[in-house]
Structures are given as structure tokens and as C-alpha cells.
Design an enzyme around this catalytic site. Structure first.
Site, mmCIF file in Angstrom:
data_model
loop_
_atom_site.group_PDB
_atom_site.id
_atom_site.type_symbol
_atom_site.label_atom_id
_atom_site.label_comp_id
_atom_site.label_asym_id
_atom_site.label_seq_id
_atom_site.Cartn_x
_atom_site.Cartn_y
_atom_site.Cartn_z
ATOM 1 N N HIS A 134 -1.224 13.414 -28.945
ATOM 2 C CA HIS A 134 -1.744 12.059 -28.693
ATOM 3 C C HIS A 134 -2.461 11.524 -29.926
ATOM 4 O O HIS A 134 -2.356 10.342 -30.256
ATOM 5 C CB HIS A 134 -2.684 12.061 -27.481
ATOM 6 C CG HIS A 134 -1.944 12.288 -26.192
ATOM 7 N ND1 HIS A 134 -2.537 12.855 -25.085
ATOM 8 C CD2 HIS A 134 -0.667 12.035 -25.837
ATOM 9 C CE1 HIS A 134 -1.637 12.927 -24.109
ATOM 10 N NE2 HIS A 134 -0.502 12.442 -24.541
ATOM 11 N N GLU B 30 9.391 19.532 -24.375
ATOM 12 C CA GLU B 30 8.670 19.761 -23.111
ATOM 13 C C GLU B 30 9.207 21.012 -22.403
ATOM 14 O O GLU B 30 8.457 21.732 -21.745
ATOM 15 C CB GLU B 30 8.779 18.543 -22.182
ATOM 16 C CG GLU B 30 8.216 17.238 -22.748
ATOM 17 C CD GLU B 30 6.687 17.158 -22.807
ATOM 18 O OE1 GLU B 30 5.999 18.090 -22.343
ATOM 19 O OE2 GLU B 30 6.181 16.153 -23.345
ATOM 20 N N LYS C 225 7.449 23.179 -13.580
ATOM 21 C CA LYS C 225 6.627 21.990 -13.320
ATOM 22 C C LYS C 225 6.279 21.902 -11.836
ATOM 23 O O LYS C 225 5.134 21.625 -11.456
ATOM 24 C CB LYS C 225 7.379 20.729 -13.789
ATOM 25 C CG LYS C 225 6.669 19.430 -13.460
ATOM 26 C CD LYS C 225 5.558 19.092 -14.421
ATOM 27 C CE LYS C 225 4.704 17.925 -13.950
ATOM 28 N NZ LYS C 225 4.827 16.724 -14.705
ATOM 29 N N HIS D 46 7.890 10.967 -28.285
ATOM 30 C CA HIS D 46 6.791 11.747 -27.719
ATOM 31 C C HIS D 46 7.035 13.251 -27.941
ATOM 32 O O HIS D 46 6.139 13.989 -28.344
ATOM 33 C CB HIS D 46 6.649 11.432 -26.226
ATOM 34 C CG HIS D 46 5.565 12.199 -25.558
ATOM 35 N ND1 HIS D 46 4.239 12.107 -25.941
ATOM 36 C CD2 HIS D 46 5.606 13.101 -24.559
ATOM 37 C CE1 HIS D 46 3.521 12.920 -25.181
ATOM 38 N NE2 HIS D 46 4.319 13.535 -24.336
ATOM 39 N N ARG E 36 -3.172 22.498 -13.547
ATOM 40 C CA ARG E 36 -2.201 21.504 -14.035
ATOM 41 C C ARG E 36 -2.473 21.079 -15.481
ATOM 42 O O ARG E 36 -1.554 20.664 -16.196
ATOM 43 C CB ARG E 36 -2.180 20.278 -13.104
ATOM 44 C CG ARG E 36 -1.116 19.265 -13.489
ATOM 45 C CD ARG E 36 -0.840 18.250 -12.396
ATOM 46 N NE ARG E 36 0.123 17.266 -12.851
ATOM 47 C CZ ARG E 36 0.725 16.374 -12.086
ATOM 48 N NH1 ARG E 36 0.442 16.327 -10.801
ATOM 49 N NH2 ARG E 36 1.600 15.520 -12.582
ATOM 50 N N LYS F 155 2.609 11.551 -11.146
ATOM 51 C CA LYS F 155 1.783 10.710 -12.025
ATOM 52 C C LYS F 155 2.531 9.401 -12.275
ATOM 53 O O LYS F 155 3.696 9.420 -12.668
ATOM 54 C CB LYS F 155 1.507 11.408 -13.359
ATOM 55 C CG LYS F 155 0.414 12.445 -13.271
ATOM 56 C CD LYS F 155 0.019 12.926 -14.653
ATOM 57 C CE LYS F 155 -1.059 13.988 -14.567
ATOM 58 N NZ LYS F 155 -1.373 14.572 -15.887
ATOM 59 N N ASN G 142 -0.644 20.155 -20.514
ATOM 60 C CA ASN G 142 -1.002 19.361 -21.695
ATOM 61 C C ASN G 142 -1.010 20.189 -22.980
ATOM 62 O O ASN G 142 -1.538 19.751 -24.000
ATOM 63 C CB ASN G 142 -2.374 18.700 -21.494
ATOM 64 C CG ASN G 142 -2.348 17.728 -20.332
ATOM 65 O OD1 ASN G 142 -1.328 17.109 -20.073
ATOM 66 N ND2 ASN G 142 -3.447 17.631 -19.606
ATOM 67 N N GLU H 181 -4.624 17.615 -10.863
ATOM 68 C CA GLU H 181 -5.099 18.102 -12.171
ATOM 69 C C GLU H 181 -6.598 18.391 -12.173
ATOM 70 O O GLU H 181 -7.349 17.901 -13.010
ATOM 71 C CB GLU H 181 -4.734 17.116 -13.282
ATOM 72 C CG GLU H 181 -4.790 17.774 -14.654
ATOM 73 C CD GLU H 181 -4.208 16.923 -15.773
ATOM 74 O OE1 GLU H 181 -3.126 16.356 -15.597
ATOM 75 O OE2 GLU H 181 -4.858 16.869 -16.826
ATOM 76 N N ARG I 274 0.810 -1.233 0.000
ATOM 77 C CA ARG I 274 0.000 0.000 0.000
ATOM 78 C C ARG I 274 0.842 1.282 0.000
ATOM 79 O O ARG I 274 0.406 2.326 0.431
ATOM 80 C CB ARG I 274 -0.982 0.017 1.171
ATOM 81 C CG ARG I 274 -1.932 -1.148 1.140
ATOM 82 C CD ARG I 274 -3.213 -0.873 1.880
ATOM 83 N NE ARG I 274 -4.117 -1.978 1.655
ATOM 84 C CZ ARG I 274 -4.096 -3.109 2.355
ATOM 85 N NH1 ARG I 274 -3.238 -3.255 3.342
ATOM 86 N NH2 ARG I 274 -4.943 -4.065 2.078
ATOM 87 N N HIS J 224 -0.619 18.607 -26.334
ATOM 88 C CA HIS J 224 -0.711 17.154 -26.151
ATOM 89 C C HIS J 224 -1.985 16.542 -26.735
ATOM 90 O O HIS J 224 -1.984 15.374 -27.102
ATOM 91 C CB HIS J 224 -0.581 16.785 -24.668
ATOM 92 C CG HIS J 224 0.852 16.833 -24.187
ATOM 93 N ND1 HIS J 224 1.606 17.983 -24.235
ATOM 94 C CD2 HIS J 224 1.666 15.872 -23.691
ATOM 95 C CE1 HIS J 224 2.812 17.725 -23.765
ATOM 96 N NE2 HIS J 224 2.882 16.458 -23.430
HETATM 97 N N1 GLY Z 1 3.004 15.652 -17.818
HETATM 98 C C1 GLY Z 1 1.819 16.313 -17.416
HETATM 99 C C2 GLY Z 1 1.579 16.299 -15.961
HETATM 100 O O1 GLY Z 1 2.404 15.813 -15.208
HETATM 101 O O2 GLY Z 1 0.576 16.775 -15.521
#
Ligand code: GLY
Length: 367
Positions: free
Chosen positions: A258, A191, A233, A271, A247, A149, A251, A243, A127, A254
Site C-alpha cells: 500500500h 495473491e 481464503k 496491485h 484474517r 469485503k 495482509n 478481521e 438494506r 500489503h
Molecule cells: N483481501 C484481504 C481480506 O479479504 O481480508
């Protein structure tokens, strides 16, 4: 010149004792940094890939052993395919057979694939066990290792299974970027430019001034570049960890990227290359709705980031359909991140299909 001191850690500020530092130190400092986080020597698990292992694993392994740690090293294959259930289970099996407990740290040493996959394993093993990211690619140092993430890919798409799980520490050795293949360097730069475009016009100005040295990976600019991009970031994540608002501006480009990746398959572009094309489309739309956006200036900087030729034989509407399929999962309308001006982003869901079509044509240089 950028005004900052890379000796000062960048902080990700989060509630409930989950704040952490992003430190710019050699890998040899890991034992000291881990002690500062209250991690006491014992067993630990290092997860990396074959390419990264060849350069860095021995040094880290030795430094940890000298401080009394007992590291177990798991080396996985390199590449996006590794973000799979199979390799997730390989981490579970290695960790459990090594006899980890809830205080046993897992260190990820590598790029976004290793970080996302191993982060997911760390968030679910017992956990949740302490996670330390040691990102070695540019994308990981300025983006994926920051913000928690985690995830794996499924047949239905990328990153469809995952968690938000923050590390206790991120240790960046910018020198590790010199072993990165050139194409991966350019991919990461996409990025970095994205961070500047959405949040920091002064950073954008600096990148523009220094673009030759940046593309050439001149040591005189690399640490500044990474520090500033990672700071952006960290700030965005500190404001909106899960998000639910701001946040989403990360994107930028993106939604288009995508769709390109889905339509063309994941092997053709990196990417970052897909994001470069996606940002061209997003800049077109930004200009369409906001006259203050100097898209010519922004696009000419993007031109400095090379990408392979875009194959013909697929239509703008096929790309737009791929974009819509992707978004059905959100149960919301298609949302775009656009710029009000360079350095200021916002989200909108009121972009017409005709404008999206024109944006594809602009991005892909179609007549
Ligand atoms: N790469 C986008 C984020 O971490 O929200």
C-alpha cells in the site's frame, strides 16, 4: 499432485445462516445454482465491466432468460476509477428504476473492482439484496470475491467506505481466466503465492514444482491452483469473518504494497506487482526475526512473477512515512504480518524503524 476434488464446493462457514458455497461450474449452471439457493426467477441485475461483458455477458444473459429470469445488464467502464460514488449511484439508479425488491439478486461478473463496488451496492440497496459473485479474474477468484469485503475508493484512499456483506453464492468458471491479460494473471499469482506462504507449505511446494506451467497458465494446473488458493481464503474467513484476528494474515506484504502504491501512484504497478515487492520486504523481516524462514527459497519463487522496474527518486523514509500515514486510520501502531516459517504467519507490532528501512532496501534491491 494436490489431493482434492474440485467437484466438491468449497464452503465458507459463518454463523446466522450466512454460510455459502464456492462452486467450480460453467456460467451456464448459474440458473440451477441460484435455484439451489432458493432464488426464484424474476428480475435480476447483472453488473459487469466493458472488457468482461464482451466475453461473458451474452452467455449468462441467455442462460438466465431460458430459465425464466428477466435480467437487466449494467456495463460499467473497466478499471480502478470505477470504484467510485458516481458508479455506485449508477448501480442504485439502475436497480431502483428496474423495480427490484428485497429478493432480487444482483450478480457481479468481473474482477475485484466490479465485485467490491457492486457488493457495496447490494449491501445497501433496500438494506441488502442477495448477492452472487461470478469472479472472472484470478485475484477475484482466490481473494476478493470470497469473504464479503465490499467498498469504494475516496480521494483520501482506497476502500475507505464499505461493508462486510457476504454473497449467497460464488460461481467460478476457471476457463474464464484464459481471457485475462497476461499481466493480470501474474498479478493474481502474487495473491496465490501469498496464500501459500501464510498458510500452506504443501501448496507452496506444489507451486514451486509447477511454476513454469503455472506462469504459462497450463490448463493442467489452473483449476487446482485456483481451488487450493480459494480454499485457503475460505478457511481464514470462516475463522474470522470481520478481521478481528487471524484474517489479518491475508495482509502479508500489503502494508509495504500500500505504501508503494501511495508513493508511486496507482497506475505504475498492478496491485499484485506491488504485493510481490511488499512480500519481498515482509520476507526479509520474517527472516530477521525467525531463523526458520527460508526466505531465499520464497524470494526466488517471487522472482518468477515479473514486475516493472521500480523508479528511483524516492527514499525508503518516504515509503515508511506513507506506511505510517496509512495506519493512522487504525488508531493503532504499525502492524506487520510476518512468517514463522513458510506456511505459518503471525502479526507483530514490534518491528524497529531500522529493520523496516533494511527491508525496503532488500525489497527494492537497493545497495
Ligand atoms: N483481501 C484481504 C481480506 O479479504 O481480508
Amino acid at each position: 499432485m494436490l489431493l482434492h476434488d474440485t467437484e466438491v464446493p468449497i464452503r465458507v462457514e459463518l454463523p446466522e445462516d450466512r454460510s455459502y458455497s464456492i462452486v467450480f461450474r460453467p456460467h451456464a449452471a448459474l440458473p440451477v445454482l441460484m435455484r439451489e439457493q432458493g432464488l426464484r426467477p424474476g428480475r435480476c441485475l447483472l453488473v459487469t465491466d466493458k472488457n468482461v461483458a464482451a466475453h461473458y455477458i451474452e452467455g449468462i444473459d441467455v442462460a438466465l432468460k431460458e430459465d425464466g429470469w428477466e435480467p437487466m445488464v449494467l456495463v460499467l467502464p473497466a478499471g480502478e476509477q470505477t470504484k467510485s460514488t458516481e458508479h455506485l449511484h449508477a448501480i442504485y439508479d439502475a436497480a431502483l428504476s428496474w423495480g427490484i425488491d428485497r429478493k432480487t439478486p444482483i450478480l457481479t461478473i468481473g474482477g475485484g473492482v466490479i465485485g467490491d463496488l457492486t457488493g457495496y451496492a447490494a449491501s445497501t440497496l433496500l438494506r441488502g439484496v442477495p448477492l452472487v459473485h461470478v469472479p472472472t479474474s484470478l485475484i477475484a477468484q482466490v481473494d476478493s470475491a470470497i469473504g464479503g469485503k465490499t467498498g469504494i475508493n475516496r480521494e483520501q484512499g482506497k476502500n475507505l467506505v464499505g461493508t462486510f456483506y457476504q454473497p449467497v453464492l460464488v460461481c467460478i468458471e476457471p476457463k474464464s481466466l484464459y481471457t485475462l491479460p497476461r499481466r493480470e494473471w501474474h498479478s493474481g499469482l502474487a495473491e496465490v503465492v501469498k496464500h501459500a506462504l501464510i498458510a500452506d507449505v504443501a501448496f507452496f511446494d506444489w507451486i514451486e514444482d509447477e511454476i513454469d506451467r503455472i506462469v504459462a497458465r497450463d490448463p493442467g494446473v489452473v483449476t487446482d491452483l485456483v481451488y487450493r488458493a480459494a480454499s485457503i481464503k475460505a478457511k481464514v474467513v470462516s475463522e474470522d469473518e470481520k478481521e478481528q484476528g487471524i484474517r489479518a494474515i491475508l495482509n502479508f506484504g500489503h502494508t509495504f504494497a500500500h505504501a508503494l502504491e501511495r508513493c508511486l501512484g496507482y497506475g505504475l504497478f498492478t496491485h499484485g506487482e506491488a504485493v510481490t515487492l511488499g512480500m519481498r520486504a515482509a520476507l526479509y523481516l520474517s527472516r530477521r526475526y525467525n531463523r526458520k524462514v527460508d526466505h531465499v527459497r520464497a524470494v526466488s519463487l517471487l522472482e518468477r512473477l515479473p514486475h516493472p522496474p521500480v523508479p528511483s527518486g524516492f527514499s525508503n523514509s518516504a515509503l515508511s512515512d506513507a506506511m505510517k500515514t496509512d495506519k493512522k486510520r487504525d488508531a493503532e501502531s504499525l502492524r506487520f504480518v510476518l512468517l514463522k516459517e513458510i506456511g505459518k504467519a503471525y502479526t507483530t507490532d514490534t518491528v524497529s524503524d531500522a529493520d523496516v528501512n533494511a527491508a525496503w532496501s532488500f525489497a527494492l534491491k537497493r545497495p
